[in-house]
Write an enzyme that holds these catalytic residues in place. Structure first.
Site, PDB file in Angstrom:
ATOM      1  N   ARG A  33     -18.167 -45.396  28.683  1.00 39.44           N
ATOM      2  CA  ARG A  33     -16.920 -45.249  27.927  1.00 39.44           C
ATOM      3  C   ARG A  33     -15.932 -46.354  28.288  1.00 39.44           C
ATOM      4  O   ARG A  33     -15.761 -46.683  29.458  1.00 39.44           O
ATOM      5  CB  ARG A  33     -16.291 -43.889  28.187  1.00 39.44           C
ATOM      6  CG  ARG A  33     -17.203 -42.764  27.740  1.00 39.44           C
ATOM      7  CD  ARG A  33     -16.481 -41.532  27.280  1.00 39.44           C
ATOM      8  NE  ARG A  33     -17.462 -40.501  26.973  1.00 39.44           N
ATOM      9  CZ  ARG A  33     -18.124 -40.409  25.820  1.00 39.44           C
ATOM     10  NH1 ARG A  33     -17.891 -41.252  24.851  1.00 39.44           N
ATOM     11  NH2 ARG A  33     -19.022 -39.461  25.639  1.00 39.44           N
ATOM     12  N   ASP A  34     -15.276 -46.885  27.257  1.00 40.85           N
ATOM     13  CA  ASP A  34     -14.242 -47.896  27.458  1.00 40.85           C
ATOM     14  C   ASP A  34     -13.035 -47.220  28.098  1.00 40.85           C
ATOM     15  O   ASP A  34     -12.654 -46.114  27.700  1.00 40.85           O
ATOM     16  CB  ASP A  34     -13.862 -48.519  26.114  1.00 40.85           C
ATOM     17  CG  ASP A  34     -13.042 -49.786  26.263  1.00 40.85           C
ATOM     18  OD1 ASP A  34     -11.916 -49.697  26.806  1.00 40.85           O
ATOM     19  OD2 ASP A  34     -13.506 -50.837  25.827  1.00 40.85           O
ATOM     20  N   ILE A  35     -12.425 -47.866  29.088  1.00 37.87           N
ATOM     21  CA  ILE A  35     -11.268 -47.260  29.763  1.00 37.87           C
ATOM     22  C   ILE A  35      -9.994 -47.391  28.935  1.00 37.87           C
ATOM     23  O   ILE A  35      -8.991 -46.760  29.252  1.00 37.87           O
ATOM     24  CB  ILE A  35     -11.051 -47.833  31.183  1.00 37.87           C
ATOM     25  CG1 ILE A  35     -10.760 -49.327  31.142  1.00 37.87           C
ATOM     26  CG2 ILE A  35     -12.237 -47.514  32.084  1.00 37.87           C
ATOM     27  CD1 ILE A  35     -10.249 -49.888  32.455  1.00 37.87           C
ATOM     28  N   ASN A  91     -17.160 -59.162  20.542  1.00 40.38           N
ATOM     29  CA  ASN A  91     -16.016 -60.078  20.544  1.00 40.38           C
ATOM     30  C   ASN A  91     -16.435 -61.326  21.304  1.00 40.38           C
ATOM     31  O   ASN A  91     -16.869 -61.237  22.447  1.00 40.38           O
ATOM     32  CB  ASN A  91     -14.799 -59.440  21.229  1.00 40.38           C
ATOM     33  CG  ASN A  91     -14.257 -58.270  20.446  1.00 40.38           C
ATOM     34  OD1 ASN A  91     -14.249 -58.281  19.218  1.00 40.38           O
ATOM     35  ND2 ASN A  91     -13.810 -57.251  21.143  1.00 40.38           N
ATOM     36  N   VAL A 100     -13.738 -59.954  29.073  1.00 43.75           N
ATOM     37  CA  VAL A 100     -14.795 -59.896  30.087  1.00 43.75           C
ATOM     38  C   VAL A 100     -15.922 -60.815  29.628  1.00 43.75           C
ATOM     39  O   VAL A 100     -16.401 -60.700  28.501  1.00 43.75           O
ATOM     40  CB  VAL A 100     -15.311 -58.463  30.303  1.00 43.75           C
ATOM     41  CG1 VAL A 100     -16.444 -58.440  31.326  1.00 43.75           C
ATOM     42  CG2 VAL A 100     -14.181 -57.544  30.745  1.00 43.75           C
ATOM     43  N   HIS A 104     -21.162 -57.836  25.604  1.00 44.77           N
ATOM     44  CA  HIS A 104     -21.043 -56.389  25.472  1.00 44.77           C
ATOM     45  C   HIS A 104     -20.763 -56.017  24.019  1.00 44.77           C
ATOM     46  O   HIS A 104     -20.078 -56.720  23.302  1.00 44.77           O
ATOM     47  CB  HIS A 104     -19.990 -55.805  26.407  1.00 44.77           C
ATOM     48  CG  HIS A 104     -18.618 -56.384  26.254  1.00 44.77           C
ATOM     49  ND1 HIS A 104     -18.282 -57.641  26.722  1.00 44.77           N
ATOM     50  CD2 HIS A 104     -17.492 -55.887  25.701  1.00 44.77           C
ATOM     51  CE1 HIS A 104     -17.004 -57.883  26.462  1.00 44.77           C
ATOM     52  NE2 HIS A 104     -16.502 -56.833  25.833  1.00 44.77           N
ATOM     53  N   HIS A 106     -19.315 -53.179  21.425  1.00 43.80           N
ATOM     54  CA  HIS A 106     -18.429 -52.037  21.268  1.00 43.80           C
ATOM     55  C   HIS A 106     -19.010 -51.117  20.201  1.00 43.80           C
ATOM     56  O   HIS A 106     -19.341 -51.577  19.109  1.00 43.80           O
ATOM     57  CB  HIS A 106     -17.035 -52.480  20.806  1.00 43.80           C
ATOM     58  CG  HIS A 106     -16.316 -53.356  21.767  1.00 43.80           C
ATOM     59  ND1 HIS A 106     -15.339 -52.873  22.609  1.00 43.80           N
ATOM     60  CD2 HIS A 106     -16.428 -54.682  22.027  1.00 43.80           C
ATOM     61  CE1 HIS A 106     -14.866 -53.874  23.327  1.00 43.80           C
ATOM     62  NE2 HIS A 106     -15.510 -54.977  23.002  1.00 43.80           N
TER      63      HIS A 106
END
Length: 120
Positions: A33-35, A91, A100, A104, A106
């Site tokens: 999960r994205d923070i 991205n 980052v 990755h 999303h």
């Protein structure tokens, strides 16, 4: 195979050095999960190997890129957003807001998402 970067946030998350909320994992990918969620469901899928971005991942390990995308689809199924719709987003570069430097994906959904890109 790219070795882990000890300075990379996502390499450290994959290694278990930084806590995360795991959602799905395979031998080649890890989803958590994205923070700072940007939708009701916002999960990040990362390759366990370090690759700077989606372009280098595609060039260096196209089969791993496919695994990342397939894991994103599995996350959508597991999260119950497969039929309502979801986005898979990479991205790349500063104009895209990437912060980052580890490829990755999303996975976003779980609600009506806004228009994509510039408003018309």
């Amino acid at each position: 195979m790219s070795s882990p970067d000890p300075e990379c946030l996502f390499c450290r998350i994959v290694a278990g050095d930084i806590p995360s909320t795991a959602v799905y994992e395979t031998g080649t990918t890890y989803a958590f999960r994205d923070i700072n969620p940007q939708a009701a469901t916002h999960v990040l899928v990362v390759p366990r190997e370090h690759h700077e971005d989606s372009g280098t991942l595609a060039a260096e390990a196209p089969e791993l890129l496919a695994d990342v995308i397939l894991s994103g689809v599995e996350v959508a199924k597991q999260e119950g957003i497969e039929s309502s719709g979801y986005r898979l987003v990479f991205n790349t570069g500063p104009d895209a807001g990437r912060t980052v430097f580890h490829a990755h994906l999303h996975v976003l959904g779980g609600e009506q998402l806004g228009l994509f890109g510039r408003p018309h």
